[in-house]
Scaffold this motif. Structure first.
Motif, PDB file in Angstrom:
ATOM      1  N   LEU A  52       8.232 -28.206 -31.500  1.00 33.56           N
ATOM      2  CA  LEU A  52       9.548 -27.774 -31.023  1.00 33.56           C
ATOM      3  C   LEU A  52       9.390 -26.920 -29.766  1.00 33.56           C
ATOM      4  CD1 LEU A  52      11.339 -26.715 -34.337  1.00 33.56           C
ATOM      5  CD2 LEU A  52      11.611 -28.826 -33.045  1.00 33.56           C
ATOM      6  N   PRO A  53      10.221 -27.181 -28.733  1.00 37.10           N
ATOM      7  CA  PRO A  53      10.085 -26.396 -27.501  1.00 37.10           C
ATOM      8  C   PRO A  53      10.470 -24.928 -27.714  1.00 37.10           C
ATOM      9  CG  PRO A  53      11.971 -27.905 -27.390  1.00 37.10           C
ATOM     10  CD  PRO A  53      11.245 -28.219 -28.656  1.00 37.10           C
ATOM     11  N   GLY A  54       9.666 -24.040 -27.156  1.00 35.85           N
ATOM     12  CA  GLY A  54       9.989 -22.604 -27.230  1.00 35.85           C
ATOM     13  C   GLY A  54       9.552 -21.952 -28.521  1.00 35.85           C
ATOM     14  N   ALA A  55       8.888 -22.704 -29.396  1.00 31.47           N
ATOM     15  CA  ALA A  55       8.464 -22.135 -30.675  1.00 31.47           C
ATOM     16  C   ALA A  55       6.967 -22.341 -30.840  1.00 31.47           C
ATOM     17  CB  ALA A  55       9.208 -22.811 -31.819  1.00 31.47           C
ATOM     18  N   TRP A  56       6.315 -21.419 -31.513  1.00 30.20           N
ATOM     19  CA  TRP A  56       4.883 -21.575 -31.751  1.00 30.20           C
ATOM     20  C   TRP A  56       4.443 -20.757 -32.947  1.00 30.20           C
ATOM     21  CZ3 TRP A  56       1.730 -17.170 -30.629  1.00 30.20           C
ATOM     22  CH2 TRP A  56       2.406 -16.140 -29.961  1.00 30.20           C
TER      23      TRP A  56
ATOM     24  N   HIS B 180       6.971 -17.925 -34.145  1.00 28.32           N
ATOM     25  CA  HIS B 180       7.696 -17.284 -33.045  1.00 28.32           C
ATOM     26  C   HIS B 180       8.749 -18.242 -32.492  1.00 28.32           C
ATOM     27  CE1 HIS B 180       4.849 -13.857 -32.233  1.00 28.32           C
ATOM     28  NE2 HIS B 180       4.069 -14.635 -32.948  1.00 28.32           N
ATOM     29  N   TYR B 181       9.951 -17.739 -32.288  1.00 23.31           N
ATOM     30  CA  TYR B 181      10.986 -18.614 -31.713  1.00 23.31           C
ATOM     31  C   TYR B 181      11.741 -17.942 -30.567  1.00 23.31           C
ATOM     32  CZ  TYR B 181      13.962 -16.025 -35.030  1.00 23.31           C
ATOM     33  OH  TYR B 181      14.584 -15.041 -35.730  1.00 23.31           O
ATOM     34  N   ARG B 182      11.087 -17.035 -29.883  1.00 25.45           N
ATOM     35  CA  ARG B 182      11.721 -16.298 -28.792  1.00 25.45           C
ATOM     36  C   ARG B 182      12.303 -17.222 -27.728  1.00 25.45           C
ATOM     37  NH1 ARG B 182      11.468 -11.001 -26.989  1.00 25.45           N
ATOM     38  NH2 ARG B 182      10.124 -10.479 -28.731  1.00 25.45           N
ATOM     39  N   GLY B 183      11.588 -18.285 -27.379  1.00 23.36           N
ATOM     40  CA  GLY B 183      12.063 -19.146 -26.296  1.00 23.36           C
ATOM     41  C   GLY B 183      12.834 -20.378 -26.767  1.00 23.36           C
TER      42      GLY B 183
ATOM     43  N   GLY C   7      19.619 -24.881 -31.442  1.00 23.05           N
ATOM     44  CA  GLY C   7      19.343 -26.029 -32.305  1.00 23.05           C
ATOM     45  C   GLY C   7      17.950 -25.937 -32.921  1.00 23.05           C
ATOM     46  N   THR C   8      16.991 -25.584 -32.081  1.00 19.81           N
ATOM     47  CA  THR C   8      15.621 -25.423 -32.563  1.00 19.81           C
ATOM     48  C   THR C   8      15.560 -24.321 -33.610  1.00 19.81           C
ATOM     49  OG1 THR C   8      14.723 -26.138 -30.463  1.00 19.81           O
ATOM     50  CG2 THR C   8      13.269 -24.841 -31.855  1.00 19.81           C
ATOM     51  N   PHE C   9      16.244 -23.211 -33.330  1.00 22.31           N
ATOM     52  CA  PHE C   9      16.258 -22.087 -34.258  1.00 22.31           C
ATOM     53  C   PHE C   9      16.760 -22.534 -35.627  1.00 22.31           C
ATOM     54  CE2 PHE C   9      19.042 -18.954 -36.299  1.00 22.31           C
ATOM     55  CZ  PHE C   9      18.095 -18.016 -36.657  1.00 22.31           C
TER      56      PHE C   9
END
Ligand SMILES: [Mg+2]
Length: 249
Positions: A117-121, A132-135, A139-141
């Protein structure tokens, strides 16, 4: 906090022993996009050194990081360090192999679903892992939240999920959190002791609750907190610590 200083000062001066508990990320040092970029500045280190040297002060850094990592980043002798939300302390017995295996399974399952998923790691701390989901987009969240819930239900009661600032941390159930840790540590101080706890995150709230007679301080703008006092940022925390040094000398 500073407007209440006369009251705080009187309590500091009356205390026989001062037990000082400090969170690291977001409390002593400003948060960064990546946890490996968070370091202590020189001025804060200098104040910590003075506190650590003081005879009637016991100073603990209580971090969500691993103990060795927190110690490396603060780097002051005479401070006690507790990692994994206070669970990992010097001489602690390791987690049973079964729990480690469960943790590895959970991490694999979550990584397979979420790592792309983009922005998550996912950050692997060995005895816990943090998503981490700062970026991430909304929808990803939402998707990530669904997956984290599923995994935490599947592995209950062995694992628990602790929410933080733009993170979820998946931990062994043995890691009870900062509240349980400070209660155990306060009991070891020479009595009478005054406990001071400073933290900036949801994971610090259990420690605020555990210390109803202490000087508890939430850092940042969060409205609802169990802490008695507030400071705006790590700079104000440094100012607060310097004021404690001045009161004690
Ligand atoms: Mg923090």
């Amino acid at each position: 906090m500073f407007e209440d200083w006369p009251r705080v000062s009187a309590r500091l001066k009356a205390a026989g022993h001062l037990g000082l508990f400090l969170d690291f990320d977001g409390t002593l040092a400003p948060l960064e996009a990546r946890p490996e970029d968070v370091w202590l500045d020189r001025r804060t280190r200098r104040v910590l050194r003075r506190l650590a040297r003081h005879r009637s002060v016991t100073l603990w850094i209580i971090s969500g990081r691993r103990r060795a990592d927190a110690r490396k980043r603060v780097g002051v002798r005479g401070i006690h360090y507790a990692g994994l939300h206070g669970w990992e302390r010097a001489g602690k017995t390791p987690l049973p192999r079964r729990v480690r295996r469960v943790l590895t399974d959970a991490k694999r399952q979550l990584a397979a679903r979420l790592e792309t998923l983009p922005g998550a790691w996912i950050e692997d701390k060995g005895l816990s892992f943090t998503f981490h989901y700062r970026g991430a987009s909304n929808g990803t969240f939402r998707r990530a939240r669904r997956e984290v819930r599923k995994v935490s239900e599947r592995f209950r009661p062995d694992l628990r999920v602790l929410p933080g600032k733009k993170v979820w941390e998946v931990l062994p159930a043995e890691v009870q959190g900062k509240g349980a840790a400070v209660l155990a540590l306060v009991a070891q101080f020479p009595q009478p002791a005054l406990a001071v706890y400073v933290g900036d995150d949801a994971s610090d709230e259990s420690a605020f609750r555990a210390l109803p007679d202490g000087i508890t301080v939430r850092v940042g703008r969060q409205r609802s907190t169990q802490a008695r006092f507030r400071l705006r940022n790590p700079e104000e925390v440094r100012e607060f610590l310097a004021k404690i040094v001045a009161e004690l000398s």
